[in-house]
Design a protein around this motif. Structure first.
Motif, PDB file in Angstrom:
ATOM      1  N   GLU A  10     -33.153   7.767 -31.843  1.00  0.00           N
ATOM      2  CA  GLU A  10     -32.788   7.650 -33.357  1.00  0.00           C
ATOM      3  C   GLU A  10     -31.621   8.517 -33.343  1.00  0.00           C
ATOM      4  OE1 GLU A  10     -35.853   7.896 -32.153  1.00  0.00           O
ATOM      5  OE2 GLU A  10     -36.478   6.055 -33.049  1.00  0.00           O
ATOM      6  N   GLN A  11     -31.607   9.858 -32.779  1.00  0.00           N
ATOM      7  CA  GLN A  11     -30.237  10.692 -32.942  1.00  0.00           C
ATOM      8  C   GLN A  11     -29.239  10.033 -32.223  1.00  0.00           C
ATOM      9  OE1 GLN A  11     -32.794  13.887 -30.893  1.00  0.00           O
ATOM     10  NE2 GLN A  11     -31.068  15.307 -32.052  1.00  0.00           N
ATOM     11  N   ALA A  38     -16.711   8.165 -32.920  1.00  0.00           N
ATOM     12  CA  ALA A  38     -17.904   7.875 -33.065  1.00  0.00           C
ATOM     13  C   ALA A  38     -18.290   9.024 -34.390  1.00  0.00           C
ATOM     14  CB  ALA A  38     -19.007   8.295 -32.285  1.00  0.00           C
ATOM     15  N   PRO A  39     -19.089   8.954 -35.339  1.00  0.00           N
ATOM     16  CA  PRO A  39     -19.257   9.839 -36.645  1.00  0.00           C
ATOM     17  C   PRO A  39     -19.537  11.121 -36.007  1.00  0.00           C
ATOM     18  CG  PRO A  39     -20.437   7.729 -36.828  1.00  0.00           C
ATOM     19  CD  PRO A  39     -19.879   7.669 -35.590  1.00  0.00           C
ATOM     20  N   PHE A  40     -20.260  11.473 -34.901  1.00  0.00           N
ATOM     21  CA  PHE A  40     -20.364  12.988 -34.801  1.00  0.00           C
ATOM     22  C   PHE A  40     -19.305  13.618 -33.806  1.00  0.00           C
ATOM     23  CE2 PHE A  40     -20.597  10.793 -30.519  1.00  0.00           C
ATOM     24  CZ  PHE A  40     -20.086  11.858 -29.702  1.00  0.00           C
ATOM     25  N   ALA A  41     -18.295  13.123 -33.460  1.00  0.00           N
ATOM     26  CA  ALA A  41     -16.960  13.478 -32.899  1.00  0.00           C
ATOM     27  C   ALA A  41     -16.398  14.513 -33.387  1.00  0.00           C
ATOM     28  CB  ALA A  41     -16.282  12.496 -32.322  1.00  0.00           C
ATOM     29  N   GLU A  42     -15.833  14.119 -34.910  1.00  0.00           N
ATOM     30  CA  GLU A  42     -14.902  15.023 -35.745  1.00  0.00           C
ATOM     31  C   GLU A  42     -15.372  16.441 -35.905  1.00  0.00           C
ATOM     32  OE1 GLU A  42     -11.684  16.316 -37.129  1.00  0.00           O
ATOM     33  OE2 GLU A  42     -11.882  14.552 -36.083  1.00  0.00           O
ATOM     34  N   LEU A  75     -23.661   7.713 -33.132  1.00  0.00           N
ATOM     35  CA  LEU A  75     -23.053   6.824 -32.656  1.00  0.00           C
ATOM     36  C   LEU A  75     -22.349   5.728 -33.776  1.00  0.00           C
ATOM     37  CD1 LEU A  75     -24.290   5.618 -29.424  1.00  0.00           C
ATOM     38  CD2 LEU A  75     -22.475   7.106 -29.741  1.00  0.00           C
ATOM     39  N   TRP A  76     -23.316   5.432 -34.965  1.00  0.00           N
ATOM     40  CA  TRP A  76     -22.895   4.871 -36.032  1.00  0.00           C
ATOM     41  C   TRP A  76     -23.086   5.176 -37.464  1.00  0.00           C
ATOM     42  CZ3 TRP A  76     -25.688   2.691 -31.623  1.00  0.00           C
ATOM     43  CH2 TRP A  76     -24.866   1.861 -30.869  1.00  0.00           C
ATOM     44  N   GLY A  77     -23.537   6.307 -37.547  1.00  0.00           N
ATOM     45  CA  GLY A  77     -24.026   6.900 -38.909  1.00  0.00           C
ATOM     46  C   GLY A  77     -24.943   6.392 -39.734  1.00  0.00           C
ATOM     47  N   GLU A  78     -24.635   6.012 -40.858  1.00  0.00           N
ATOM     48  CA  GLU A  78     -25.748   5.566 -41.727  1.00  0.00           C
ATOM     49  C   GLU A  78     -25.987   3.898 -41.736  1.00  0.00           C
ATOM     50  OE1 GLU A  78     -24.845   6.695 -45.744  1.00  0.00           O
ATOM     51  OE2 GLU A  78     -25.164   8.722 -45.180  1.00  0.00           O
ATOM     52  N   ARG A  79     -25.089   3.218 -41.055  1.00  0.00           N
ATOM     53  CA  ARG A  79     -25.031   1.652 -41.070  1.00  0.00           C
ATOM     54  C   ARG A  79     -24.914   1.168 -39.662  1.00  0.00           C
ATOM     55  NH1 ARG A  79     -21.411  -0.902 -45.519  1.00  0.00           N
ATOM     56  NH2 ARG A  79     -22.928  -2.738 -45.190  1.00  0.00           N
ATOM     57  N   PRO A  80     -26.140   1.545 -38.695  1.00  0.00           N
ATOM     58  CA  PRO A  80     -26.091   1.023 -37.471  1.00  0.00           C
ATOM     59  C   PRO A  80     -26.349  -0.472 -37.327  1.00  0.00           C
ATOM     60  CG  PRO A  80     -28.308   1.896 -38.065  1.00  0.00           C
ATOM     61  CD  PRO A  80     -27.321   2.187 -39.069  1.00  0.00           C
ATOM     62  N   PRO A  81     -25.806  -1.285 -36.353  1.00  0.00           N
ATOM     63  CA  PRO A  81     -26.132  -2.745 -36.230  1.00  0.00           C
ATOM     64  C   PRO A  81     -27.436  -2.839 -35.807  1.00  0.00           C
ATOM     65  CG  PRO A  81     -24.903  -1.892 -34.460  1.00  0.00           C
ATOM     66  CD  PRO A  81     -24.810  -0.601 -35.338  1.00  0.00           C
ATOM     67  N   ARG A  82     -28.115  -4.092 -35.920  1.00  0.00           N
ATOM     68  CA  ARG A  82     -29.612  -4.325 -35.308  1.00  0.00           C
ATOM     69  C   ARG A  82     -29.511  -4.048 -33.973  1.00  0.00           C
ATOM     70  NH1 ARG A  82     -31.281  -9.622 -38.963  1.00  0.00           N
ATOM     71  NH2 ARG A  82     -31.123  -8.814 -41.013  1.00  0.00           N
ATOM     72  N   SER A  83     -28.558  -4.195 -33.414  1.00  0.00           N
ATOM     73  CA  SER A  83     -28.714  -4.131 -31.739  1.00  0.00           C
ATOM     74  C   SER A  83     -28.254  -2.679 -31.380  1.00  0.00           C
ATOM     75  CB  SER A  83     -27.663  -5.035 -31.169  1.00  0.00           C
ATOM     76  OG  SER A  83     -26.191  -4.464 -31.676  1.00  0.00           O
TER      77      SER A  83
END
Length: 280
Positions: free
Chosen positions: A35-36, A142-146, A41-49
């Motif tokens: 989950e982390q 990815a969202p975590f990078a900045e 990698l995708w923030g609040e809107r991850p894809p189903r995959s």
């Protein structure tokens, strides 16, 4: 982000794999749940995959990553990237991560500075700063990078500021000028670096150049952000303009010894690589 195995670059070409590996390295030797990783990698809107993509990236990384030296860190027989209940753990050794080495060198420099061992502190600072090559986490989208990138940059500039303070305190302002000039040219809005460059120029007998640097920052802040410089730079600029002799003392006006320039001024002022080398 680059991975080396015995001096040879290990290609981690796909962006998703690079992002997963980077996040695991940022949490090296600790369990990271799936989950982390999905959130990172995708923030609040991850894809189903998303979970499947994480599993796929980890599986590919296992085939690419070199091992770590025996005894360097927790790992299992499958290699440095272990699967745990609900997540993963990437085991790295004590000197496998440049970010860790950098933090260790700076921490030791601060300890030595507090003990008055300035020459050794400078050696550790230069060793840590020498690990840097460009902007950290370049190519990691990815969202975590900045936020991590910004934190690492702040740590880098704090190390440069400490280095400048020590060198100024030792009277090595001439040697500092080229180094600080290059930094300020690249990061012109870094106010604390500008302060130190202004002081180094003034102590080098270059009062006009010192004022020009201070005024260039003043103009930049006004034009780009609608701001004035902070009080420390304003007071320094006024002192340089007056030719304040107190600025010439090598043991005066460093942030390690005096938090505010106004303590020096006779008048109040009127008016701020991330590289992995396993088994090294």
């Amino acid at each position: 982000m680059e991975v080396f195995d015995q001096g040879t670059v290990v290609p981690i070409d796909r962006p998703r794999r690079r992002a997963v590996l980077t996040f695991l390295l940022l949490h090296a030797n600790h369990q990271v749940c799936i989950e982390q990783l999905v959130d990172a990698l995708w923030g609040e809107r991850p894809p189903r995959s998303a979970r499947g993509q994480v599993h796929t990236a980890v599986s590919a990384l296992r085939k690419l990553l070199p091992g770590t030296a025996a005894g360097d860190g927790p790992r299992d027989d499958a290699g440095p990237l272990a699967s745990l209940a609900g997540g993963y753990r990437l085991a790295v050794g004590r000197h496998d991560l440049d970010t860790v080495d950098f933090g260790r060198e700076v921490a030791e420099a601060r300890r030595l500075t507090a003990l008055g061992e300035h020459a050794e502190a400078v050696r550790h600072l230069r060793s840590g700063l020498g690990l840097w090559r460009g902007v950290p986490l370049t190519g990691i989208d990815a969202p975590f990078a900045e936020p991590i990138r910004a934190r690492l940059e702040e740590e880098r500039f704090a190390a440069y500021e400490l280095l400048a303070d020590i060198e100024l305190g030792a009277g090595r302002h001439h040697e500092l000028v080229p180094e600080l000039t290059a930094l300020v040219d690249r990061y012109p809005a870094r106010e604390h670096l500008v302060e130190r460059l202004v002081l180094a120029l003034y102590r080098s007998g270059r009062q006009t150049d010192a004022l020009a640097i201070a005024r260039r920052l003043r103009a930049l802040l006004a034009e780009e952000f609608g701001l004035d410089p902070g009080p420390a730079l304003t007071e320094l600029e006024n002192a340089v303009l007056r030719g304040d002799p107190a600025l010439l003392s090598p043991r005066r006006h460093t942030r390690a010894s005096l938090p505010r320039l106004r303590r020096l001024c006779s008048h109040p002022a009127r008016t701020r690589p991330y590289h992995w080398r396993p088994g090294r």
